[in-house]
Motif scaffolding. Structure first.
Motif, short mmCIF file in Angstrom:
data_model
loop_
_atom_site.label_atom_id
_atom_site.label_comp_id
_atom_site.label_asym_id
_atom_site.label_seq_id
_atom_site.Cartn_x
_atom_site.Cartn_y
_atom_site.Cartn_z
N GLU A 268 0.80 -1.23 0.00
CA GLU A 268 0.00 0.00 0.00
C GLU A 268 0.83 1.28 0.00
O GLU A 268 0.42 2.30 -0.53
N ASP A 269 1.99 1.22 0.62
CA ASP A 269 2.80 2.44 0.66
C ASP A 269 3.63 2.62 -0.62
O ASP A 269 4.34 3.61 -0.76
N LYS A 270 3.55 1.64 -1.51
CA LYS A 270 4.31 1.77 -2.76
C LYS A 270 3.41 1.91 -3.99
O LYS A 270 3.82 2.39 -5.03
N VAL A 271 2.16 1.41 -3.86
CA VAL A 271 1.28 1.37 -5.04
C VAL A 271 -0.04 2.06 -4.72
O VAL A 271 -0.61 1.87 -3.66
N ASP A 272 -0.48 2.89 -5.67
CA ASP A 272 -1.76 3.57 -5.52
C ASP A 272 -2.71 3.04 -6.60
O ASP A 272 -2.39 3.09 -7.78
N VAL A 273 -3.84 2.48 -6.17
CA VAL A 273 -4.82 1.98 -7.14
C VAL A 273 -5.91 3.03 -7.29
O VAL A 273 -6.52 3.43 -6.30
N SER A 274 -6.13 3.50 -8.51
CA SER A 274 -7.14 4.55 -8.69
C SER A 274 -7.99 4.26 -9.92
O SER A 274 -7.74 3.29 -10.64
N ILE A 275 -8.97 5.11 -10.15
CA ILE A 275 -9.79 4.94 -11.35
C ILE A 275 -9.55 6.12 -12.30
O ILE A 275 -9.11 7.19 -11.88
N ILE A 276 -9.80 5.89 -13.57
CA ILE A 276 -9.70 6.96 -14.57
C ILE A 276 -10.95 6.93 -15.44
O ILE A 276 -11.68 5.96 -15.44
N GLY A 277 -11.17 8.02 -16.16
CA GLY A 277 -12.27 8.04 -17.13
C GLY A 277 -11.90 7.20 -18.33
O GLY A 277 -10.83 6.58 -18.36
N CYS A 278 -12.74 7.19 -19.35
CA CYS A 278 -12.54 6.32 -20.51
C CYS A 278 -11.15 6.52 -21.11
O CYS A 278 -10.78 7.61 -21.50
N HIS A 279 -10.39 5.42 -21.16
CA HIS A 279 -9.04 5.52 -21.70
C HIS A 279 -9.03 5.47 -23.22
O HIS A 279 -8.05 5.82 -23.85
N GLY A 280 -10.09 5.01 -23.82
CA GLY A 280 -10.20 5.07 -25.27
C GLY A 280 -10.38 3.74 -25.96
O GLY A 280 -11.30 3.58 -26.75
N LEU A 281 -9.54 2.77 -25.65
CA LEU A 281 -9.57 1.51 -26.40
C LEU A 281 -10.61 0.56 -25.79
O LEU A 281 -10.26 -0.43 -25.15
N CYS A 282 -11.87 0.87 -26.01
CA CYS A 282 -12.94 0.15 -25.33
C CYS A 282 -13.03 -1.32 -25.73
O CYS A 282 -13.57 -2.13 -24.99
N SER A 283 -12.53 -1.67 -26.91
CA SER A 283 -12.64 -3.07 -27.32
C SER A 283 -11.74 -3.97 -26.47
O SER A 283 -11.85 -5.18 -26.54
N GLN A 284 -10.84 -3.38 -25.67
CA GLN A 284 -9.97 -4.17 -24.80
C GLN A 284 -10.49 -4.19 -23.36
O GLN A 284 -9.79 -4.62 -22.46
N SER A 285 -11.69 -3.66 -23.15
CA SER A 285 -12.14 -3.49 -21.77
C SER A 285 -12.27 -4.83 -21.05
O SER A 285 -12.57 -5.83 -21.68
N PRO A 286 -12.07 -4.86 -19.74
CA PRO A 286 -11.67 -3.73 -18.91
C PRO A 286 -10.17 -3.41 -19.06
O PRO A 286 -9.35 -4.32 -19.12
N VAL A 287 -9.89 -2.12 -19.10
CA VAL A 287 -8.52 -1.66 -19.35
C VAL A 287 -7.86 -1.24 -18.04
O VAL A 287 -8.49 -0.60 -17.20
N VAL A 288 -6.59 -1.62 -17.89
CA VAL A 288 -5.81 -1.17 -16.74
C VAL A 288 -4.51 -0.58 -17.25
O VAL A 288 -3.82 -1.20 -18.07
N VAL A 289 -4.18 0.64 -16.82
CA VAL A 289 -2.97 1.31 -17.27
C VAL A 289 -2.13 1.65 -16.05
O VAL A 289 -2.66 2.04 -15.01
N CYS A 290 -0.81 1.48 -16.18
CA CYS A 290 0.06 1.77 -15.05
C CYS A 290 0.93 2.98 -15.38
O CYS A 290 1.08 3.36 -16.54
N SER A 291 1.55 3.55 -14.32
CA SER A 291 2.33 4.76 -14.55
C SER A 291 3.66 4.45 -15.24
O SER A 291 4.40 5.36 -15.57
N ASP A 292 3.98 3.17 -15.50
CA ASP A 292 5.15 2.89 -16.33
C ASP A 292 4.72 2.63 -17.77
O ASP A 292 5.47 2.04 -18.55
N ASP A 293 3.49 3.06 -18.13
CA ASP A 293 2.95 2.99 -19.48
C ASP A 293 2.59 1.59 -19.95
O ASP A 293 2.35 1.37 -21.13
#
Lengths: 668, 253
Positions: A101-126
């Motif tokens: 928990e002190d190293k990773v933050d799990v959050s939500i974002i609005g539509c990332h765009g590529l809906c055909s891959q849903s559910p989509v998860v993106v990390c801060s290392d791209d």
């Protein structure tokens, strides 16, 4: 279908007014690409400070404010449908269990765009995970979050090479985009004002309100060449100027978020993913035209958008960005939300105003235009969500950077929702002037299941269907109007050879027929009569003269109606008649449906060669008309078949086939 | 014969004259600049009463909205038949708790929320717009019953009859249509035994359709209550709805 009718609020309308941004139920769409694309793009990037890989490079999930690694789960509508909240909860749980928990933050974002891959998860290392299941989460936490190496087999795979893509900016779908209106959508947590501020939110509004004059803003917006993204394409700067010059101390600014086009969800995604961009646009607009009260008219069918917008307004008020003294500049601006009640015609500006006033949402004649006499009879300015989302970027990056994108008289970028039989369905923003081919094949990745491209439907019920021969049409307001389609709001539905164009035209006509407010007789009754003719054709009772009758009725409706709903309602029929006439003729003359969709004109049969006698279809058939012994070819009794398509969908051997034409006798 | 000549004479006499007919709207008669014509209410010569029945149709349809209908009756009229029928219909609906309406109307008094917001809040309380509540809103706000009914019947959101406990929304957006939404609705109609837009007799399920939910990449999609389902096939739909019906003990029809 002359252009002046199909896009009734064209910018060369001589009237002095605010005609159109969201003139009709249709919203705008426009894209355009670029003869001068490469140069233009280069310039903009420079303006935006992005590197050579394009605007999307600048769009990225940043690590959390305290430097923690961030895992962002897409909470756009499509991803929520695909179960992204369960994935989010699984991440929270697993991260907790792993003590990260002190190293990773799990959050939500609005539509990332590529809906055909849903559910989509993106990390801060791209890294980009598509189609993640809650059961996959443990592996990601273990290997990626703990071990630091992305889980190869769960990453997005390039469809051509089958190799995992490590950086989502390299995915073809994102690489081709230029994100301006969507700059923060799918990047920030829409419920956090802090994340918005960290990415430069409200800076443009602060500058405008404290340092600039309304005239400077209007000039700047005019210079950028941005036009109403709701469908009609009226220049926004000109519209603001009319409202600014209109006499009266009491004025209103309204954001039209009544996105009614079936198949379009850009406005929904912007409101859900970056509500502050719209609020900022409204704030700048209010100062430019001199309005102290604003409304956002949003569909009640978008509960998530309403929730996030309400939250965003409350946050902005708490910070003093909205209210009696915005940014300490002395400017007073109050923003309210009005919920639509489910009437497509309320996307038309005069109907929208009537609806806010608590009346039936019926359009009225213009003039007087809303810039002169709008809400409660006061000067009113109405802009589309996407138009407003562009404003802050234009102020921050300069009008030239925006005007450098696009082609001819259509400048800037346009967001599209790609849907239908396309590989990369989702939300994409490209420069105006891009060709349809570029969007469908380069961004969209082509047609699903390797089938053949048949048509693309643009502009929803007000737009038209364009065939493969027009794929090189650049997407700008004028070029598209010349083909009979419109840019509209930005819904783009791609269909393959399994779609019947008569059925598609009927679908849209049924929609406009149901949504016609009933004020103008040609629209109320004409669409009904056209629908009856189409029903007749689809039932196999079409007559030779029906096609001419459809065209004749279309022109009466276009000429005889007040608003753009009626003025554009026949477009789907006219364009399909123009480009796919042979399909209508097959229905009328040969009594068959080439695409195999119209129930009255097709017959189901089982191919005895392919059938293995697995009995699955016979078990699933709701009317029990399939017979046959185990391991022997089965037979459908066409007399009792209701053509529900179940047998064809359950068959694992593609043995159930559709024959185009009416069954003559019981067939084997 | 003589009549024919007379007719011919009239015809010939008018032949060289300028036509009186104006091809409106291509041509417009040259009227004074501020001319607006004149509205007046026609008085019936027999009864001496105005013929206007205050139906507000002209007010609703005037393209520039310059007509305002204000009306009140001079007489103590007996309750018209229509009103008696309406009362009888109110009695037919299940009784509603009028206390639920109080916060809605208080909110209206305090914040001046518009008519549509009042109706939306009412529907939130009851799940539909009960006739008794509409009558109460009319009395309290002074908006005529016909106007409220006009607004209620105009917008898709408002329902005038009770709905089932679970609403099944089948998406009929373009992408869902192309992906086979009509087959999904057909399958549901058959399993539930009711047509689209109708509620099962046990008041558990209402089958409805929506224009677009914005989940086009999962097409075709539907929502039962708060549960969402994507990538449907008729077969899978049947299974889902059978399970859902079994779970709450619903019966077909």
């Amino acid at each position: 279908m002359s252009d002046e009718h199909t896009t009734p609020t064209h910018d060369d309308t001589p009237q002095p007014a605010t005609a159109p941004a969201s003139d009709a139920p249709s919203d705008d769409r426009g894209e355009a690409q670029t003869g001068a694309g490469a140069d233009a793009r280069g310039e903009t990037q420079a303006g935006a400070g992005a590197d050579a890989r394009g605007e999307t490079r600048n769009v990225k999930v940043e690590p959390a404010g305290d430097g923690r690694f961030k895992v962002s789960v897409c909470a756009g509508t499509a991803c929520v449908f695909a179960g992204s909240m369960a994935v989010h909860d699984a991440f929270v749980e697993e991260v907790k269990a792993a003590g990260l928990e002190d190293k990773v933050d799990v959050s939500i974002i609005g539509c990332h765009g590529l809906c055909s891959q849903s559910p989509v998860v993106v990390c801060s290392d791209d890294s980009f995970y598509g189609g993640l299941k809650p059961t996959d989460v443990a592996a990601v936490v273990e290997q990626h979050l703990k071990g630091g190496a992305p889980v190869e087999k769960l990453l997005y795979k390039d469809p051509a090479t089958g190799e995992a893509v490590r950086d989502w900016h390299e995915i073809g779908f994102y690489k081709q985009q230029t994100r301006i209106a969507l700059r923060n959508v799918g990047v920030i947590d829409p419920e956090s004002l802090e994340e918005c501020l960290a990415r430069g939110g409200y800076e443009a509004a602060r500058t405008c309100l404290t340092e600039k004059t309304p005239e400077w803003i209007i000039q700047h917006v005019t210079d950028s060449g941005v036009r109403g993204r709701g469908g009609a394409g009226f220049p926004t700067g000109v519209k603001w100027e009319f409202a600014h010059k209109s006499p009266g101390a009491e004025k209103y600014i309204i954001c039209n978020a009544d996105e009614g086009d079936p198949g379009a969800f850009m406005d929904c995604s912007i409101l859900e993913g970056d509500p502050h961009a719209v609020i900022e646009g409204l704030l700048i607009g209010s100062y430019a035209i001199g309005a102290h009260e604003g409304y956002v008219y949003v569909r009640a069918e978008y509960p998530l958008a309403v929730k996030r917008l309400t939250q965003a307004i409350a946050d902005a008020e708490a910070r003093g960005f909205l209210g009696d003294d915005c940014f300490g500049s002395g400017w007073r601006f109050h923003l309210h939300i009005k919920l639509g009640a489910g009437a497509f015609v309320c996307g038309e500006e005069t109907a929208l105003i009537a609806s806010i006033e608590g009346k039936r949402g019926m359009p009225r004649t213009r003039p007087p235009y809303p810039a002169v006499s709008g809400l409660w009879g006061k000067p009113t300015n109405i802009n589309n969500v996407e138009t407003l989302a562009n404003i802050a970027w234009i102020i921050n990056n300069g009008a030239e950077a925006y005007a450098a994108l696009g082609a001819e008289r259509s400048r800037g970028t346009k967001a599209f929702s790609l849907a239908g039989k396309i590989v990369n369905g989702g939300l994409a923003e490209v420069p105006m002037g891009s060709t349809l081919r570029h969007i469908i094949f380069d961004v969209g990745g082509g047609i699903k299941d390797g089938r053949e491209f048949k048509a693309v439907q643009l502009g929803g019920p007000s737009g038209g269907c364009l065939p493969a021969s027009l794929l090189d049409t650049p997407i700008d307001y004028e070029s598209l109007a010349a083909t009979g389609a419109i840019v509209g709001s930005g819904g783009m539905v791609v269909v393959d050879d399994q779609t019947c164009m008569v059925d598609l035209a009927r679908f849209f006509l049924q929609f406009t027929q149901r949504e016609s407010c009933g004020k103008c007789v040609p629209c109320r009754l004409g669409t009904k009569r056209m629908l009856e003719v189409l029903d007749r054709i689809m039932a196999g009772d079409g007559r030779e003269e029906d096609l001419d009758l459809l065209e004749e009725l279309s022109h009466y409706i276009i000429d005889g109606t007040l608003c753009a709903l009626g003025g554009t309602a026949p477009n789907p029929v006219l364009t399909t008649l123009k480009y796919f006439r042979e399909e209508y003729e097959a229905h009328v003359r040969e009594k068959r449906c080439p695409a195999g969709k119209c129930k009255a004109l097709i017959t189901y049969y089982i191919d005895p060669e392919a059938c293995t006698g697995c009995t699955l279809c016979a078990k699933k058939c709701p009317t029990n008309v399939i017979s046959g012994e185990k391991k022997q070819p089965h037979v459908i009794d066409v007399a009792g078949c209701i053509k529900c398509d179940t047998c064809r969908q359950v068959c694992k051997f593609d043995a159930v086939k559709i024959r185009s034409g009416i069954a003559q006798t019981a067939e084997v | 014969m003589l009549g024919m000549f007379k007719a011919m004479r009239t015809t010939l006499r008018h032949l060289p004259r300028k036509p009186i007919t104006v091809q409106y709207p291509e041509e417009r008669p040259a009227l004074p600049e501020r001319s607006r014509g004149l509205f007046r209410v026609v008085i019936d010569p027999v009864s001496g009463e105005p013929r206007c029945r205050a139906c507000t149709l002209c007010e609703t349809n005037c393209p520039v909205q310059v007509i305002r209908v204000n009306y009140e009756s001079k007489y103590e009229l007996p309750l018209p038949n229509a009103a008696r029928v309406a009362d009888a219909r109110i009695d037919l609906q299940p009784p509603v708790d009028m206390k639920l309406l109080k916060p809605v109307l208080d909110d209206w008094r305090e914040h001046g929320t518009g008519l549509i917001a009042v109706m939306q809040n009412t529907q939130e309380q009851y799940g539909y717009l009960p006739r008794a509540a509409i009558c109460e809103i009319s009395t309290q706000t002074g908006v005529s019953l016909s106007q409220i009914y006009g607004v209620a019947s105009f917008y898709n959101q408002f329902r005038l009859s009770p709905i089932g406990k679970y609403v099944i929304d089948v998406c009929h957006g373009t992408a869902c249509h192309v992906a086979g939404a009509p087959l999904i609705t057909a399958a549901l109609e058959e399993e539930l035994g009711v047509d689209e837009g109708k509620t099962t007799k046990d008041m558990l399920f209402t089958l409805s359709s929506v224009a677009c939910m914005g989940a086009c990449s999962q097409a075709p999609v539907m929502r039962i209550g708060d549960e969402t389902y994507g990538n449907l096939t008729p077969d899978r739909t049947r299974k889902i709805i059978r399970d859902a019906m079994a779970k709450v003990g619903a019966v077909k029809g």
